[in-house]
Design a protein around this motif. Sequence first.
Motif, mmCIF file in Angstrom:
data_model
loop_
_atom_site.group_PDB
_atom_site.id
_atom_site.type_symbol
_atom_site.label_atom_id
_atom_site.label_comp_id
_atom_site.label_asym_id
_atom_site.label_seq_id
_atom_site.Cartn_x
_atom_site.Cartn_y
_atom_site.Cartn_z
ATOM 1 N N PRO A 1 0.834 -1.213 0.000
ATOM 2 C CA PRO A 1 0.000 0.000 0.000
ATOM 3 C C PRO A 1 0.864 1.256 0.000
ATOM 4 N N GLU A 2 0.295 2.332 -0.506
ATOM 5 C CA GLU A 2 1.043 3.590 -0.605
ATOM 6 C C GLU A 2 1.508 4.102 0.749
ATOM 7 N N ASP A 3 0.763 3.785 1.798
ATOM 8 C CA ASP A 3 1.105 4.301 3.127
ATOM 9 C C ASP A 3 1.856 3.271 3.982
ATOM 10 N N ILE A 4 2.649 2.431 3.339
ATOM 11 C CA ILE A 4 3.438 1.437 4.078
ATOM 12 C C ILE A 4 4.342 2.143 5.078
ATOM 13 N N ARG A 5 4.430 1.574 6.263
ATOM 14 C CA ARG A 5 5.240 2.155 7.338
ATOM 15 C C ARG A 5 6.582 1.440 7.391
ATOM 16 N N ILE A 6 7.648 2.225 7.380
ATOM 17 C CA ILE A 6 9.009 1.699 7.435
ATOM 18 C C ILE A 6 9.648 2.219 8.718
ATOM 19 N N GLY A 7 9.964 1.305 9.593
ATOM 20 C CA GLY A 7 10.543 1.712 10.865
ATOM 21 C C GLY A 7 9.539 2.468 11.711
ATOM 22 N N LYS A 8 10.031 3.359 12.524
ATOM 23 C CA LYS A 8 9.150 4.087 13.443
ATOM 24 C C LYS A 8 8.630 5.390 12.866
ATOM 25 N N THR A 9 9.344 5.983 11.921
ATOM 26 C CA THR A 9 8.978 7.333 11.489
ATOM 27 C C THR A 9 8.738 7.494 9.990
ATOM 28 N N LYS A 10 9.138 6.537 9.192
ATOM 29 C CA LYS A 10 9.038 6.714 7.738
ATOM 30 C C LYS A 10 7.784 6.036 7.194
ATOM 31 N N VAL A 11 7.117 6.723 6.278
ATOM 32 C CA VAL A 11 5.895 6.214 5.676
ATOM 33 C C VAL A 11 5.959 6.439 4.174
ATOM 34 N N GLY A 12 5.576 5.423 3.413
ATOM 35 C CA GLY A 12 5.458 5.582 1.974
ATOM 36 C C GLY A 12 6.342 4.634 1.186
ATOM 37 N N ARG A 13 5.922 4.434 -0.063
ATOM 38 C CA ARG A 13 6.643 3.520 -0.939
ATOM 39 C C ARG A 13 8.061 3.997 -1.245
ATOM 40 N N ALA A 14 8.262 5.309 -1.303
ATOM 41 C CA ALA A 14 9.606 5.822 -1.595
ATOM 42 C C ALA A 14 10.593 5.387 -0.508
ATOM 43 N N HIS A 15 10.156 5.462 0.737
ATOM 44 C CA HIS A 15 11.010 5.019 1.846
ATOM 45 C C HIS A 15 11.205 3.512 1.808
ATOM 46 N N PHE A 16 10.146 2.785 1.450
ATOM 47 C CA PHE A 16 10.248 1.337 1.346
ATOM 48 C C PHE A 16 11.232 0.951 0.244
ATOM 49 N N LYS A 17 11.165 1.643 -0.886
ATOM 50 C CA LYS A 17 12.077 1.362 -1.991
ATOM 51 C C LYS A 17 13.524 1.636 -1.569
ATOM 52 N N GLN A 18 13.730 2.741 -0.908
ATOM 53 C CA GLN A 18 15.085 3.078 -0.436
ATOM 54 C C GLN A 18 15.591 2.001 0.527
ATOM 55 N N TRP A 19 14.742 1.557 1.432
ATOM 56 C CA TRP A 19 15.132 0.539 2.401
ATOM 57 C C TRP A 19 15.429 -0.791 1.710
ATOM 58 N N MET A 20 14.578 -1.173 0.748
ATOM 59 C CA MET A 20 14.804 -2.431 0.019
ATOM 60 C C MET A 20 16.090 -2.372 -0.799
ATOM 61 N N ASP A 21 16.349 -1.243 -1.436
ATOM 62 C CA ASP A 21 17.602 -1.083 -2.170
ATOM 63 C C ASP A 21 18.789 -1.302 -1.244
ATOM 64 N N CYS A 22 18.706 -0.683 -0.090
ATOM 65 C CA CYS A 22 19.782 -0.807 0.892
ATOM 66 C C CYS A 22 19.885 -2.246 1.393
ATOM 67 N N LEU A 23 18.758 -2.862 1.654
ATOM 68 C CA LEU A 23 18.737 -4.227 2.169
ATOM 69 C C LEU A 23 19.322 -5.222 1.169
ATOM 70 N N LEU A 24 18.976 -5.063 -0.099
ATOM 71 C CA LEU A 24 19.417 -6.015 -1.116
ATOM 72 C C LEU A 24 20.834 -5.761 -1.619
ATOM 73 N N TYR A 25 21.283 -4.526 -1.550
ATOM 74 C CA TYR A 25 22.559 -4.212 -2.186
ATOM 75 C C TYR A 25 23.651 -3.752 -1.233
ATOM 76 N N THR A 26 23.330 -3.590 0.057
ATOM 77 C CA THR A 26 24.360 -3.246 1.034
ATOM 78 C C THR A 26 24.134 -4.073 2.287
ATOM 79 N N SER A 27 25.017 -3.946 3.226
ATOM 80 C CA SER A 27 24.887 -4.736 4.454
ATOM 81 C C SER A 27 24.474 -3.894 5.654
#
Length: 75
Positions: free
Chosen positions: A43-69
């Motif tokens: 959903p567009e309002d996905i919650r990432i961590g305690k303070t971040k909301v939205g797909r843009a933050h989710f995409k950034q987190w997934m990029d970091c998760l898949l491509y960095t440690s």
Amino acid sequence: MSQDDVLARLSRLESLDEIRQLAAKYSLALDMRDIDALVNLFPEDIRIGKTKVGRAHFKQWMDCLLYTSDAADDM
């Protein structure tokens, strides 16, 4: 069996099929590392961590998760 029963069963079968398709799309997007496809499954309002909301933050987190440690450090 009444028409309402048939419609209820049909609705349930359609819902189950949608869930199966979602799981398949999720698996494929993750396996292919298609972050855009993966992000759009949520959903567009996905919650990432305690303070971040939205797909843009989710995409950034997934990029970091898949491509960095250091994805956990960014939360």
